[in-house]
Each structure stands twice: as structure tokens, then as C-alpha cells.
Design an enzyme around this catalytic site. Structure first.
Site, PDB file in Angstrom:
ATOM      1  N   HIS A   1     -46.661  23.813  18.659  1.00  0.00           N
ATOM      2  CA  HIS A   1     -47.862  23.330  19.356  1.00  0.00           C
ATOM      3  C   HIS A   1     -47.491  22.171  20.282  1.00  0.00           C
ATOM      4  CE1 HIS A   1     -51.062  25.597  17.437  1.00  0.00           C
ATOM      5  NE2 HIS A   1     -50.720  25.222  16.216  1.00  0.00           N
TER       6      HIS A   1
ATOM      7  N   HIS B   1     -43.884  24.677  12.789  1.00  0.00           N
ATOM      8  CA  HIS B   1     -45.139  25.193  13.359  1.00  0.00           C
ATOM      9  C   HIS B   1     -45.764  24.166  14.313  1.00  0.00           C
ATOM     10  CE1 HIS B   1     -49.009  27.522  13.070  1.00  0.00           C
ATOM     11  NE2 HIS B   1     -49.519  26.336  13.363  1.00  0.00           N
ATOM     12  N   GLU B   2     -45.928  22.958  13.835  1.00  0.00           N
ATOM     13  CA  GLU B   2     -46.566  21.933  14.677  1.00  0.00           C
ATOM     14  C   GLU B   2     -45.689  21.590  15.883  1.00  0.00           C
ATOM     15  OE1 GLU B   2     -49.654  21.431  14.164  1.00  0.00           O
ATOM     16  OE2 GLU B   2     -49.699  22.300  12.143  1.00  0.00           O
TER      17      GLU B   2
ATOM     18  N   GLU C   1     -51.708  28.928  19.405  1.00  0.00           N
ATOM     19  CA  GLU C   1     -51.198  29.420  18.124  1.00  0.00           C
ATOM     20  C   GLU C   1     -49.996  30.340  18.330  1.00  0.00           C
ATOM     21  OE1 GLU C   1     -52.428  27.848  15.711  1.00  0.00           O
ATOM     22  OE2 GLU C   1     -51.578  28.921  13.999  1.00  0.00           O
TER      23      GLU C   1
HETATM   24 ZN   LIG Z   1     -51.400  26.068  14.389  1.00  0.00          ZN
END
Ligand SMILES: [Zn+2]
Length: 486
Positions: free
Chosen positions: A257, A253-254, A283
Site C-alpha cells: 500500500h 502487505h502494508e 489492495e
Molecule cells: Zn490492505
């Protein structure tokens, strides 16, 4: 002049990263003073007369290119907040939220909503005043949504939520009665050694093709991404000692980003455009990597083949895939699966909308929370830490932020569709470890622009469509209703 603002923010980001990772705990008092002073310096620089005048002059120029127009748009949004709202209100909000964060933490431990209630009421009142200064066209909540997701309105998000809720409810019921995706798994209790897991996470980053000269992974209480610059992006994860998918998926997830920040066009370095288009678009990048790649069957198989083979004894990748995709209605948003997650957001949206519209008071929230939780998710909290006290957002004044999570998820599914249209079957690229082609696509269509375009326009340009939950619902139905073997 902007270089000074950029440099101060560069320092703030690094100070915050340090605060969340390696700073000795006793450093927090002095760090928060220094950070709030630097924030005030940024505010002063952005509202200086010469700066505002230059901005006004620049705005009048006819033949600006898209980047120049982007810079002016982003700066005006920045300046708008500080010039429209009286400094006394901003000061009071800062003061109450820094107290409220401490009170919230204690109230959550003690399950005592009454402790937090006066703070919450005050925060909502201040936010209601703020929206009056900011202005809005239809609903007061529009002004807050726009702070995090430029151009998003209450009506639009309401339409998205109300079109999704019945489909998600129906899908959830079917998946639960189907029973193919489990509601629990033995790996959730399987202990692991954090040192081993660190090595595994680094291997995952290698599969994703990260560049260690520009990205690093550290540990913090809550995983986050910090962009210090285009050449220095940092992500974190946490090691809870069991349930290993959680740390792996947080890294993925990170990484999503981080990749966004790392692939911004270098020409935008140190300008107001060297950041994501909005919270929702950011996101969408993290969710695309976490859900559409990380939780896909092809990726779980790749992960087993390339990384986990030596670490877990079971060679049953089907089982591993089910573990990565547990479906269970839960009360805690951050633990929610792909199907129920957006129901948690719909609940918060409804409450925030009513609170900012002045239709409910803080004291009404626990009961309303229970009612909505029952209606949307099918279960209701037994204690406040599972309900009104679970999230940090309200105590920090971040009202209007939650909807960006849903925007991110639905845009992620739209991006997935667009990638498949342009590049063919995503899972075959994943299986062949051909993630570069996906990264190039994202760079070309989204990342390189930074904040040049407002989010809605960027999505329209990248995929030729408006933001819409249809792709997401179809993605879920395809994944969760057809996964079970006949
Ligand atoms: Zn996030």
C-alpha cells in the site's frame, strides 16, 4: 481553493494515525469531536457555490489534458456524494454508525446478535435511502460498489464471484486431499520476542528497499497504512507474540500500500490525484507484495538466507515455505489463506446485495450466513463472532467495500502475469534481490498515475486486459497443485 481541502485532509490523516498509534486512550472523546468537525469543514468547502460553479466551468473546457480531466472526475465524485444526499441523512448515518461501532464491539464479545440487530437494520435502511439519492442503472447495490470501486457493478462482480467459486472449491478439495500444504504448523504456536521481531521486520523492509526518510513502521491494534503525503507514508503492524508469519506478512502487505502512495508522480503532490485509483487497485498492490512476493518460495528462501537464519533453528526452507502457505478452511476472513479468502468475500457480497436490494432483513442474516458458509467454505459458524459479528465494516456503514478485496487479489495476479511477460520469471528476480526492477515496473505502469485514471481504465492501460479472475485461478493452481515433489 482545493489546497484548503487538501490541508484539512492532511491534518485528518495525521490525527487518525495518531489516534490509532500513540494517543493516550482518554484522548478519544475530544479527538472524535475534532475530527468530525474538520470533516464537516471539508464537506462545506467542497459544496460551496463558488467551488461548484468553478467545477462546472472547468468541465466545459474542451482541451483539458489527462491530469485536468482526472482532477475534475475525482472532485465530481467527491462532491456528488455530499450534494446528492441530504445532509440530514449523512448526519444520521454518522450518528448511528458511531453508536453502532461501540454496540458491535460489545455484541461481539457477548455473542449477542440481538443487541446489534436494530443498528444493522437501521444502517441497511439508511444505505437503501442513500442509493436512491445517488442513483444506479441496474441494481441498487451498484451505487454502493461505485463509492469504493469506481464503475464496478453488481452484475460484474456477480460474474466474477460465480466463475471463481467452483474453481476455488475444487482446488481446495484437491489441496486438502493432497496434503502437501499443511492445515496447521508448529510455528503457529512458536512464541517470539516482539523486540526481536521488530528488528526482523525492519530487515524485511530493507530487503524490500524502503526509504526510511519517507516511510516509517509503528505498532497498532490493526495493521494499516496512512498516507500523510508523498513524502510521508506510515505503516503499522502488530506483535501477537506467536505465529511470526502474521506480523511479517502484514508488514509486506502494508508496504505494498505504502509503495503505491510513495511512487505517485511528485507533480501530483497536494492535488486530488495524489492517491490511489480505487480501493481495489490499492489492495492489488498490497496483495501483490504479500501473496505473490511474500508468500512465494523464492522470497521465503531469501528471507531465510538474509534474515531468519540467525533466529530460527530449522534450516528447512521447504518447511518454512509450507508454514507461510498453510491451507485451511476457516470461519474468520482475516485468517483465511489464498484459496479460501475470496469465498469469504463472495458470501458477504451475496448478503449485502440481498440486503440493499431489500430482499432480506438484518434478522435473516445469521441463518443465511450459515447456509452460505457451508456451501462456499464447507463449514459453518457456531457463534456470531465467527459469523455475522466478525467484521467491523457493517457497523461503520462500509457496505459495498468487501468486493474490493477480491478485485485487489485478482488484479494482483494479473499484474504478476504482466510483470513476468515484461521482465521474465518473477522468482528469479526475487532470488537475486532484484526487487527494484519490479518496483520500477509498478511505478511506470500504475503508481505514478495516482488517481488520474478510473480503475478499469488504469488496469487496461497497465496490462492490456480487463479485470478478470482467470490469472488468479491459474496462479493458484500452478502454486498449489504442482508444488509437491513428485
Ligand atoms: Zn490492505
Amino acid at each position: 481553493m482545493y489546497m484548503d481541502v487538501w490541508s484539512l485532509r492532511h491534518a485528518l490523516n495525521l490525527m487518525n494515525w495518531d489516534l490509532e498509534t500513540y494517543m493516550p486512550v482518554e484522548g478519544v472523546f475530544e479527538r472524535s469531536i475534532a475530527m468530525s468537525r474538520i470533516n464537516l469543514m471539508v464537506q462545506r468547502l467542497l459544496t460551496r457555490k463558488e467551488f461548484l460553479e468553478k467545477l462546472e466551468i472547468a468541465e466545459e473546457i474542451d482541451d483539458l489534458n489527462i491530469y485536468e480531466r482526472g482532477v475534475i472526475r475525482v472532485l465530481k465524485r467527491d462532491v456528488n456524494y455530499y450534494t446528492k444526499i441530504p445532509p440530514s441523512i449523512i448526519g444520521e448515518l454518522n450518528k448511528i454508525t458511531s453508536e453502532a461501532s461501540v454496540v458491535w464491539r460489545n455484541a461481539k464479545v457477548k455473542e449477542d446478535f440481538d443487541m446489534f440487530k436494530p443498528y444493522l437494520e437501521r444502517i441497511f435502511t439508511l444505505e437503501r435511502e442513500i442509493v436512491e439519492y445517488l442513483g444506479y442503472s441496474e441494481h441498487p447495490y451498484d451505487a454502493l460498489l461505485d463509492l469504493y470501486e469506481e464503475g464496478l457493478t453488481t452484475r460484474e462482480f456477480g460474474n466474477i464471484a460465480s466463475s471463481m467459486i467452483p474453481s476455488l472449491r475444487k482446488l481446495l478439495d484437491r489441496v486438502l486431499s493432497d496434503g502437501y500444504f499443511p492445515s496447521s504448523h508448529r510455528y503457529e504456536e512458536e512464541p517470539y520476542d516482539p523486540e526481536v521481531m521488530k528488528r526482523i521486520n525492519n530487515k524485511i523492509l530493507e530487503i524490500l528497499g524502503y526509504d526510511p526518510a519517507r516511510l516509517r513502521l509503528d505498532v497498532s491494534t490493526h495493521p494499516f497504512t496512512s498516507s500523510i503525503g508523498i513524502g510521508d507514508v506510515r505503516i503499522t503492524t502488530r506483535y501477537e507474540g506467536k505465529d511470526f508469519r502474521r506480523t511479517m506478512l502484514s508488514v509486506i502487505h502494508e508496504y505494498g500500500h505504502a509503495l503505491y502512495e510513495l511512487q505517485i508522480d511528485e507533480r501530483l503532490r497536494a492535488t486530488p490525484l495524489s492517491t490511489g485509483a480505487s480501493m481495489g487497485i490499492h489492495e492489488s498492490q498490497s496483495r501483490f507484495w504479500e501473496l505473490m512476493i511474500g508468500k512465494s518460495r523464492a522470497f521465503v528462501e531469501l528471507l531465510y538466507r538474509e534474515v531468519l537464519k540467525g533466529y530460527i533453528w530449522s534450516s528447512d526452507t521447504e518447511d518454512l515455505y509450507k508454514y507461510f502457505n498453510i491451507v485451511k478452511p476457516s470461519l474468520i476472513r482475516v485468517d483465511a489463506d489464498e484459496i479460501t479468502y475470496n469465498l469469504h468475500i463472495a458470501l458477504r457480497f451475496e448478503i449485502e446485495k440481498l440486503a440493499i436490494g431489500g430482499e432480506i432483513k438484518a434478522s435473516d442474516i445469521p441463518e443465511l450466513w450459515s447456509e452460505l458458509s457451508e456451501r462456499y467454505i464447507g463449514i459453518k459458524p457456531k457463534k456470531h463472532s465467527e459469523g455475522v459479528l466478525q467484521d467491523i465494516h457493517w457497523s461503520s456503514g462500509a457496505i459495498g467495500y468487501f468486493p474490493t478485496y477480491t478485485i485487489g487479489t485478482i488484479v494482483a495476479a494479473q499484474i504478476r502475469d504482466a510483470i513476468e511477460k515484461d521482465l521474465g520469471d518473477l522468482s528469479s528476480h526475487i532470488s537475486r534481490k532484484n526487487l527494484n526492477i519490479v518496483k520500477q515496473w509498478l511505478k511506470e505502469k500504475i503508481h505514478r498515475w495516482g488517481a488520474t485514471y478510473p480503475p478499469k481504465q488504469l488496469v487496461k492501460m497497465a496490462i492490456g486486459k480487463d479485470i478478470d479472475p482467470t490469472s488468479y485461478i491459474l496462479y493458484l493452481e500452478k502454486k498449489y497443485l504442482t508444488s509437491s515433489p513428485p
